[in-house]
Write a protein that holds these residues in place. Structure first.
Motif, short mmCIF file in Angstrom:
data_model
loop_
_atom_site.label_atom_id
_atom_site.label_comp_id
_atom_site.label_asym_id
_atom_site.label_seq_id
_atom_site.Cartn_x
_atom_site.Cartn_y
_atom_site.Cartn_z
N PRO A 1 34.49 11.12 58.84
CA PRO A 1 35.77 10.53 59.22
C PRO A 1 35.77 10.30 60.73
O PRO A 1 35.24 11.12 61.48
N GLU B 1 36.24 7.55 68.30
CA GLU B 1 34.92 8.15 68.53
C GLU B 1 33.93 7.12 69.07
O GLU B 1 32.73 7.17 68.77
N ASP C 1 40.05 5.19 60.83
CA ASP C 1 41.49 4.89 60.71
C ASP C 1 41.93 3.86 61.76
O ASP C 1 42.84 4.12 62.56
N LYS D 1 46.09 5.83 61.37
CA LYS D 1 45.69 7.24 61.48
C LYS D 1 46.50 8.07 60.50
O LYS D 1 47.72 8.12 60.58
N GLY E 1 45.13 11.30 59.31
CA GLY E 1 44.61 12.67 59.25
C GLY E 1 43.25 12.75 58.56
O GLY E 1 42.90 11.91 57.72
N ASP F 1 31.78 13.98 66.32
CA ASP F 1 31.75 14.22 67.77
C ASP F 1 30.49 14.93 68.28
O ASP F 1 30.46 15.38 69.42
N ARG G 1 39.95 29.24 72.55
CA ARG G 1 39.57 28.44 71.39
C ARG G 1 38.73 29.28 70.41
O ARG G 1 38.90 29.22 69.20
N LYS H 1 41.23 16.01 68.31
CA LYS H 1 42.47 15.64 67.60
C LYS H 1 43.21 16.88 67.11
O LYS H 1 44.20 16.79 66.39
#
Ligand SMILES: Nc1nc2c(ncn2[C@@H]2O[C@H](COP(=O)(O)OP(=O)(O)OP(=O)(O)O)[C@@H](O)[C@H]2O)c(=O)[nH]1
Ligand SMILES: [Mg+2]
Length: 248
Positions: free
Chosen positions: A8, A12, A37, A65, A67, A93, A136, A216
């Motif tokens: 997905p 990017e 998207d 977009k 999700g 990514d 994180r 995101k």
């Protein structure tokens, strides 16, 4: 083995070419489907151009977009319609190293312990998140612990988006009827696979933070995960109590 890699994408443009070339280099036999998207930065168009050069790359352009979960629902439906034996999911990514694809696919068929799906895990020996900031790391680690405990799942990295599934296992849980939009989608699939008696193995991955583009991840995606996991956990406990009462 007929393998499809499902990716997905949203915004990017700086990653999609590397990703497509990396997947083709590491898993030359695999076909690729990109679900974009309508990224305003032209990710979908770059995917078309590089895909035309590489071959066996399908780009599905979605209208807006909606999700990660919605994109995967469409990607998995496409995969199951097209007779693939193994379906790999990964982010665009470059956090997920394409070189791990053959390792994960081979692990499915380990003659000593074949399994229904494989998770690329940051949280088993050999796995790591080297350049993530401490907050994180803690968030992901504790989110994972909470999810695994509440849903009684036998895995260390239930929110990892790098996975390989046998097509029959994926088909058996009807991914098109899932409802999560963010990374809760991964927990939703794991929960269904586990309650369907499907087996899982984890292989260690080193998850590198993205070099291009922006995450995101958002508070609403985290809240969705916490809310759904808690609700699913409560439902599981309730049906456990009902089952025990009925058996008395
Ligand atoms: N089609 C589509 N793809 C999405 C959407 N949101 C995220 N993605 C893709 O899903 C993958 C994971 O998204 P990321 O932004 O990397 O989120 P993350 O991996 O959970 O978090 P970070 O690694 O911190 O950025 C990437 O390939 C994104 O481009 C969306 O709404 N639609
Ligand atoms: Mg990411």
């Amino acid at each position: 083995m007929r393998v499809l890699v499902v990716v997905p994408t949203y915004q990017e443009a700086g990653n999609i070419e590397n990703l497509l070339r990396g997947v083709r280099r590491s898993a030359p036999e695999a076909a690729i489907v990109v679900l974009d998207d309508s990224s305003p930065d032209g990710t979908g168009e770059i995917a078309e151009k590089v895909g035309a050069e590489l071959g066996r790359v399908v780009v599905i352009h979605r209208s807006e977009k909606a999700g990660l979960g919605a994109a995967y629902r469409e990607g998995f439906a496409w995969a199951l319609d097209h007779d693939f034996e193994v379906i790999v999911q990964m982010d665009c990514d470059m956090s997920h190293d394409p070189e791990m694809i053959p390792v994960m696919v081979e692990r499915l068929d380990d003659p000593d312990d074949p399994v229904d799906y494989v998770i690329g895990s940051r949280y088993i020996p050999g796995g790591d998140t080297p350049n993530w900031p401490v907050h994180r790391r803690l968030l992901s680690r504790w989110g994972n612990r909470y999810t695994a405990r509440v849903l009684a799942l036998p895995v260390h990295d239930v929110t990892s988006g790098f996975r390989a599934y046998r097509a029959d296992a994926l088909r058996s849980i009807h991914p098109e009827t899932t409802r999560s939009s963010g990374y809760a989608f991964m927990s939703e699939l794991a929960r269904r696979l586990s309650s369907g008696g499907r087996s899982v193995a984890e292989v260690p991955i080193v998850f590198v933070d993205r070099a291009y583009g922006t995450s995101k991840m958002s508070v609403s995606i985290m809240v969705e995960s916490l809310t759904l996991v808690t609700a699913w956990g409560a439902k599981q406990r309730l049906s456990g109590i009902r089952g025990r009462t009925a058996n008395r």
